[in-house]
Scaffold this motif. Structure first.
Motif, mmCIF file in Angstrom:
data_model
loop_
_atom_site.group_PDB
_atom_site.id
_atom_site.type_symbol
_atom_site.label_atom_id
_atom_site.label_comp_id
_atom_site.label_asym_id
_atom_site.label_seq_id
_atom_site.Cartn_x
_atom_site.Cartn_y
_atom_site.Cartn_z
ATOM 1 N N GLY A 1 4.891 -23.420 -36.021
ATOM 2 C CA GLY A 1 6.111 -22.885 -36.608
ATOM 3 C C GLY A 1 7.119 -23.967 -36.925
ATOM 4 O O GLY A 1 7.761 -23.952 -37.983
ATOM 5 N N ILE A 2 7.279 -24.947 -36.021
ATOM 6 C CA ILE A 2 8.207 -26.058 -36.271
ATOM 7 C C ILE A 2 7.751 -26.863 -37.482
ATOM 8 O O ILE A 2 8.557 -27.238 -38.342
ATOM 9 C CB ILE A 2 8.312 -26.954 -35.025
ATOM 10 N N ASN A 3 6.462 -27.123 -37.572
ATOM 11 C CA ASN A 3 5.934 -27.883 -38.694
ATOM 12 C C ASN A 3 6.141 -27.141 -40.012
ATOM 13 O O ASN A 3 6.507 -27.731 -41.032
ATOM 14 C CB ASN A 3 4.451 -28.165 -38.455
ATOM 15 N N ASN A 4 5.926 -25.824 -39.992
ATOM 16 C CA ASN A 4 6.129 -25.016 -41.183
ATOM 17 C C ASN A 4 7.596 -25.025 -41.596
ATOM 18 O O ASN A 4 7.932 -25.189 -42.775
ATOM 19 C CB ASN A 4 5.650 -23.588 -40.904
ATOM 20 N N ALA A 5 8.501 -24.862 -40.615
ATOM 21 C CA ALA A 5 9.929 -24.869 -40.917
ATOM 22 C C ALA A 5 10.378 -26.232 -41.430
ATOM 23 O O ALA A 5 11.216 -26.326 -42.347
ATOM 24 C CB ALA A 5 10.720 -24.482 -39.664
ATOM 25 N N ALA A 6 9.834 -27.307 -40.853
ATOM 26 C CA ALA A 6 10.195 -28.649 -41.308
ATOM 27 C C ALA A 6 9.791 -28.867 -42.759
ATOM 28 O O ALA A 6 10.538 -29.463 -43.547
ATOM 29 C CB ALA A 6 9.529 -29.695 -40.410
#
Length: 503
Positions: free
Chosen positions: A395-400
């Protein structure tokens, strides 16, 4: 324990509604770029309004997507997914009926909220519903059909713009939702909803979205009102610092900062920021370049962009397998360089460009670069953290990636000297487009250098994603990362989840 089998009628209905729901959000992230010149003409909007048409959606989506997954765990994944679909469709209706650019931008921001609810929920429903033996195939089908949607999205968007009009790019979501919601309510079992997962990190979500919005506003408005932009940028930095402080101190943060203690995770996210900033800027500007400068119709521009996603659809599984054999360092180093070469080839795409000689070679090289790096990037993100935190890491990677794309859309016109009316003047836009491609290529070379110097091969027993076929072009796909294991420790389910049956 989930026990739905993929071959059952219920299993097929679950796949149908989750794929349909996620495709709504995925299509909107790819088809709107093709409609921008027509939107600007019909609503008499300047370039800043077109930037906000893209970025208003991305701000709320990137800022709230981590919170969206938590809401499903707390209140029920099916319930939150259905709310997200209804919210998204309602906002889409408002977009389609918008009488002016301001209303369109506000409706797009509402769309992003719906996307943040339904995008993580669609995959979570598959993970929570299917039997362990079928889960890998189910995720593979979800990813594969999502990739098909990504491939045809610009083509469908162009057809709608040239046919019934750009408003149908948004209005199409309404009948899709009218099909999706009843199927979900009737056939998808509820999961989650235990109500015992701590407090929501509402301050973190608000501060994160606010920081993105303020910085984006400052970049878009800098040319017209430098003093206001400077104040807004400073406020955005303050909001970002406050976000970090809140996440550091909360007992249940939306983005636990200790996940960045993994040097591999931090490195791969830096690569993600570079490559998806370049992708976001490229797809935003190229759709306009092909129409305003080269003279394509909206349908022609959409069809012209098909090679990149088709290559990802056909070859990403093999790229994921190659990355597992040789490690991620080479793909994550070579892939951005190929993408940079593709963007430099786009410098040849001007007023008299030939599709076969100028446009297609650039898109093929770009597509090969994307194939090389996207699947290994997602796999490396999951491999860099403990299994229990794989969903969070994804999720963090997608948001980044989404945040990088929206900043690029805001910054590139400023960096390249595009005025408010540049997209109405072919010569001015063409010159700025060339400068933008140089910026994008430079950012990709930086990403390649980061990968070469920091990324290392994961441990042999690390986590691997259930599906290695990734066809998204605007952000890495969300991956739950949880894989059932047999008694002997091997991944359950059999077969190659990157090559599911039926796709």
């Amino acid at each position: 324990m989930p026990d739905v089998r993929i071959g059952s009628a219920q299993g097929r209905w679950i796949l149908f509604t989750t794929i349909l729901g996620s495709s709504m959000a995925l299509l909107d992230s790819t088809v709107v770029n093709v409609a921008l010149p027509r939107i600007g003409r019909d609503l008499d909007a300047d370039l800043a309004a077109l930037q906000w048409t893209v970025n208003a959606y991305m701000v709320t989506l990137a800022g709230l997507i981590l919170l969206g997954g938590s809401l499903g765990d707390r209140y029920g994944r099916r319930k939150v997914f259905v709310v997200g679909v209804v919210w998204f469709a309602t906002a889409s209706l408002l977009c389609g009926l918008a009488p002016n650019a301001g209303m369109l931008v506000a409706s797009r921001a509402l769309q992003g909220v719906g996307g943040a609810l339904l995008t993580p929920g669609s995959l979570a429903l598959i993970q929570a519903s299917f039997h362990a033996d079928d889960r890998g195939r189910a995720v593979g089908l979800w990813s594969g059909f999502g990739g098909i949607g990504a491939a045809v999205g610009p083509f469908v968007g162009g057809w709608l713009v040239d046919g019934p009009g750009w408003r149908w790019v948004f209005l199409l979501n309404v009948p899709l939702a009218l099909v999706c919601v009843p199927v979900a309510l009737r056939h998808v079992p509820e999961s989650g909803g235990d109500g015992e997962r701590g407090r929501f990190d509402v301050p973190g979500a608000v501060l994160g979205a606010l920081a993105l919005a303020l910085v984006t506003y400052a970049l878009i408005d800098a040319g017209d009102a430098p003093a206001v932009a400077a104040v807004t940028a400073a406020a955005g930095v303050v909001a970002g610092v406050a976000f970090v402080a809140v996440e550091r101190r909360r007992p249940d943060p939306m983005m636990p900062l200790d996940v960045f203690a993994s040097r591999q995770f931090t490195a791969v996210n830096l690569v993600t920021l570079c490559v998806y900033a370049a992708f976001g800027g490229f797809f935003f500007l190229t759709a306009v370049q092909l129409q305003v400068v080269v003279g394509y119709s909206a349908l022609g521009a959409g069809a012209a962009l098909l090679p990149t996603t088709v290559l990802m659809l056909l070859l990403s599984a093999r790229s994921g397998q190659l990355g597992e054999r040789i490690g991620p360092r080479v793909p994550l180093t070579v892939g951005p360089l190929l993408c940079a070469a593709g963007m430099l080839l786009m410098l040849r795409v001007g007023p008299d460009a030939s599709y076969a000689a100028d446009v297609l070679p650039a898109l093929l090289v770009l597509g090969l670069g994307m194939v090389t790096l996207v699947a290994p990037l997602t796999a490396t993100v999951l491999a860099s953290v403990d299994t229990a935190r794989a969903g969070l890491a994804s999720g963090i990677n997608n948001a980044a990636a989404r945040a990088a794309g929206l900043v690029a859309v805001a910054a590139l016109p400023l960096l390249t000297g595009m005025g408010p009316e540049a997209y109405r003047v072919p010569a001015a836009f063409d010159a700025a487009f060339g400068r933008a491609m140089l910026w994008c290529a430079a950012v990709l070379v930086l990403g390649s250098a980061v990968a070469f110097t920091t990324v290392r091969r994961p441990a042999p027993d690390c986590l691997h994603p259930e599906c290695r076929s990734h066809c998204w072009v605007t952000a890495p796909p969300l991956e739950n990362g949880e894989r059932p294991v047999d008694d002997d420790g091997r991944a359950a389910g059999g077969g190659d989840p990157a090559r599911p049956e039926g796709w």
